[in-house]
Scaffold this motif. Sequence first.
Motif, PDB file in Angstrom:
ATOM      1  N   ASP A  74      18.987  18.022 -25.930  1.00 52.05           N
ATOM      2  CA  ASP A  74      19.523  17.062 -25.021  1.00 52.05           C
ATOM      3  C   ASP A  74      18.580  15.997 -24.744  1.00 52.05           C
ATOM      4  N   GLU A  75      17.700  15.747 -25.647  1.00 53.67           N
ATOM      5  CA  GLU A  75      16.753  14.446 -25.641  1.00 53.67           C
ATOM      6  C   GLU A  75      17.658  13.372 -26.496  1.00 53.67           C
ATOM      7  N   PRO A  76      17.879  12.193 -26.065  1.00 52.56           N
ATOM      8  CA  PRO A  76      18.645  11.052 -26.818  1.00 52.56           C
ATOM      9  C   PRO A  76      17.508  10.713 -28.058  1.00 52.56           C
ATOM     10  N   VAL A  77      18.035  10.517 -29.095  1.00 54.18           N
ATOM     11  CA  VAL A  77      17.375   9.991 -30.337  1.00 54.18           C
ATOM     12  C   VAL A  77      18.008   8.827 -30.715  1.00 54.18           C
ATOM     13  N   MET A  78      17.106   7.831 -31.201  1.00 50.95           N
ATOM     14  CA  MET A  78      17.548   6.781 -32.175  1.00 50.95           C
ATOM     15  C   MET A  78      16.853   6.848 -33.265  1.00 50.95           C
ATOM     16  N   LEU A  79      17.607   7.146 -34.519  1.00 48.49           N
ATOM     17  CA  LEU A  79      17.326   7.212 -35.805  1.00 48.49           C
ATOM     18  C   LEU A  79      17.037   5.609 -36.399  1.00 48.49           C
ATOM     19  N   GLY A 132      13.673  11.757 -51.291  1.00 47.19           N
ATOM     20  CA  GLY A 132      14.749  11.977 -50.263  1.00 47.19           C
ATOM     21  C   GLY A 132      14.379  11.388 -49.003  1.00 47.19           C
ATOM     22  N   TYR A 133      14.739  12.300 -48.069  1.00 50.41           N
ATOM     23  CA  TYR A 133      14.553  11.736 -46.475  1.00 50.41           C
ATOM     24  C   TYR A 133      13.228  12.042 -46.376  1.00 50.41           C
ATOM     25  N   GLU A 134      12.324  11.019 -45.482  1.00 44.86           N
ATOM     26  CA  GLU A 134      11.002  11.396 -45.354  1.00 44.86           C
ATOM     27  C   GLU A 134      10.841  10.548 -43.936  1.00 44.86           C
ATOM     28  N   PRO A 135      10.207  11.226 -42.887  1.00 45.50           N
ATOM     29  CA  PRO A 135       9.474  12.766 -43.136  1.00 45.50           C
ATOM     30  C   PRO A 135      10.487  13.741 -42.838  1.00 45.50           C
ATOM     31  N   SER A 136      10.190  14.994 -43.333  1.00 51.45           N
ATOM     32  CA  SER A 136      11.253  16.062 -42.983  1.00 51.45           C
ATOM     33  C   SER A 136      10.489  17.282 -43.222  1.00 51.45           C
ATOM     34  N   PRO A 137      10.738  18.291 -42.284  1.00 51.75           N
ATOM     35  CA  PRO A 137      11.217  18.370 -40.973  1.00 51.75           C
ATOM     36  C   PRO A 137      10.676  17.479 -39.805  1.00 51.75           C
ATOM     37  N   ILE A 138      11.814  17.197 -38.870  1.00 51.63           N
ATOM     38  CA  ILE A 138      10.879  16.647 -37.699  1.00 51.63           C
ATOM     39  C   ILE A 138      11.643  17.447 -36.506  1.00 51.63           C
ATOM     40  N   SER A 154       9.499  10.079 -20.946  1.00 52.12           N
ATOM     41  CA  SER A 154      10.959  10.442 -21.141  1.00 52.12           C
ATOM     42  C   SER A 154      11.474   9.509 -20.044  1.00 52.12           C
ATOM     43  N   GLY A 155      12.632   9.052 -20.096  1.00 50.63           N
ATOM     44  CA  GLY A 155      13.438   8.287 -19.271  1.00 50.63           C
ATOM     45  C   GLY A 155      13.044   6.820 -19.514  1.00 50.63           C
ATOM     46  N   ALA A 156      12.402   6.407 -20.674  1.00 50.08           N
ATOM     47  CA  ALA A 156      11.975   5.093 -21.194  1.00 50.08           C
ATOM     48  C   ALA A 156      13.036   4.860 -22.257  1.00 50.08           C
ATOM     49  N   GLY A 157      14.090   5.543 -22.386  1.00 46.96           N
ATOM     50  CA  GLY A 157      14.958   5.382 -23.398  1.00 46.96           C
ATOM     51  C   GLY A 157      15.013   6.396 -24.484  1.00 46.96           C
ATOM     52  N   PRO A 158      15.886   6.327 -25.597  1.00 50.30           N
ATOM     53  CA  PRO A 158      15.772   7.250 -26.456  1.00 50.30           C
ATOM     54  C   PRO A 158      14.562   7.367 -27.452  1.00 50.30           C
ATOM     55  N   ARG A 159      14.083   8.460 -27.946  1.00 49.87           N
ATOM     56  CA  ARG A 159      13.269   8.804 -28.825  1.00 49.87           C
ATOM     57  C   ARG A 159      13.296   8.047 -30.091  1.00 49.87           C
ATOM     58  N   VAL A 160      12.620   7.112 -30.599  1.00 46.66           N
ATOM     59  CA  VAL A 160      12.848   6.457 -31.888  1.00 46.66           C
ATOM     60  C   VAL A 160      12.193   7.055 -33.074  1.00 46.66           C
ATOM     61  N   ILE A 161      12.822   7.544 -34.083  1.00 43.71           N
ATOM     62  CA  ILE A 161      12.208   8.102 -35.118  1.00 43.71           C
ATOM     63  C   ILE A 161      12.697   7.000 -36.438  1.00 43.71           C
ATOM     64  N   SER A 162      11.504   6.918 -37.221  1.00 40.96           N
ATOM     65  CA  SER A 162      11.896   6.088 -38.291  1.00 40.96           C
ATOM     66  C   SER A 162      11.835   7.023 -39.425  1.00 40.96           C
ATOM     67  N   LEU A 163      13.200   6.902 -40.388  1.00 38.21           N
ATOM     68  CA  LEU A 163      13.238   7.609 -41.634  1.00 38.21           C
ATOM     69  C   LEU A 163      13.301   6.793 -42.780  1.00 38.21           C
ATOM     70  N   SER A 164      12.678   7.198 -43.954  1.00 34.66           N
ATOM     71  CA  SER A 164      13.034   6.513 -45.110  1.00 34.66           C
ATOM     72  C   SER A 164      13.627   7.442 -46.393  1.00 34.66           C
ATOM     73  N   VAL A 165      14.288   6.825 -46.989  1.00 29.26           N
ATOM     74  CA  VAL A 165      15.235   7.384 -48.170  1.00 29.26           C
ATOM     75  C   VAL A 165      14.512   6.743 -49.382  1.00 29.26           C
ATOM     76  N   THR A 166      13.421   7.754 -49.988  1.00 28.93           N
ATOM     77  CA  THR A 166      12.754   7.596 -51.177  1.00 28.93           C
ATOM     78  C   THR A 166      13.116   8.202 -52.363  1.00 28.93           C
ATOM     79  N   GLU A 167      12.351   8.223 -53.283  1.00 29.49           N
ATOM     80  CA  GLU A 167      12.889   8.904 -54.472  1.00 29.49           C
ATOM     81  C   GLU A 167      12.556  10.289 -54.448  1.00 29.49           C
TER      82      GLU A 167
END
Length: 133
Positions: A68-73, A57-63, A42-55
């Motif tokens: 209040d934690e910044p996220v970069m999708l 749907g959106y993967e992975p899900s749920p996450i 924490s404090g090292a920037g936003p949490r980066v999460i990779s999402l893919s759109v496949t046949e």
Amino acid sequence: MRLFSKIIKPLLALAATAAVLSQQGCSKEPKAEPPPAEARKSGAGPRVISLSVTEKGYEPSPITLKKDEPVMLVVTRKTEQTCATEIIMKEHGVNAPLPLNTPVEIAFTPNKTGTLTYGCAMGQMISGTFMVE
């Protein structure tokens, strides 16, 4: 002189090639890889999460996310077989087109706990969820 041209020149070329290759370091030791994006402190920037759109749907899900934690999708659409050509997250004002095979970065910060649903522009017919703790 012919002996030099036919034998010595190729040997010199081979020796020069070997010298160059030995300087490049053909080490078999594994290189240290950077920690995965989700393992950042924490404090090292936003949490980066990779999402893919496949046949599927959106993967992975749920996450699971933290309030209040910044996220970069980083969303990459990998198929043309669904209507999920954009991602909409009404609660955070997100409406981003997803060009095929092009990563799209979306920054947001979840500001309340519970289920946060995102999805396609067709009434979120294809959707995914974040569980915000």
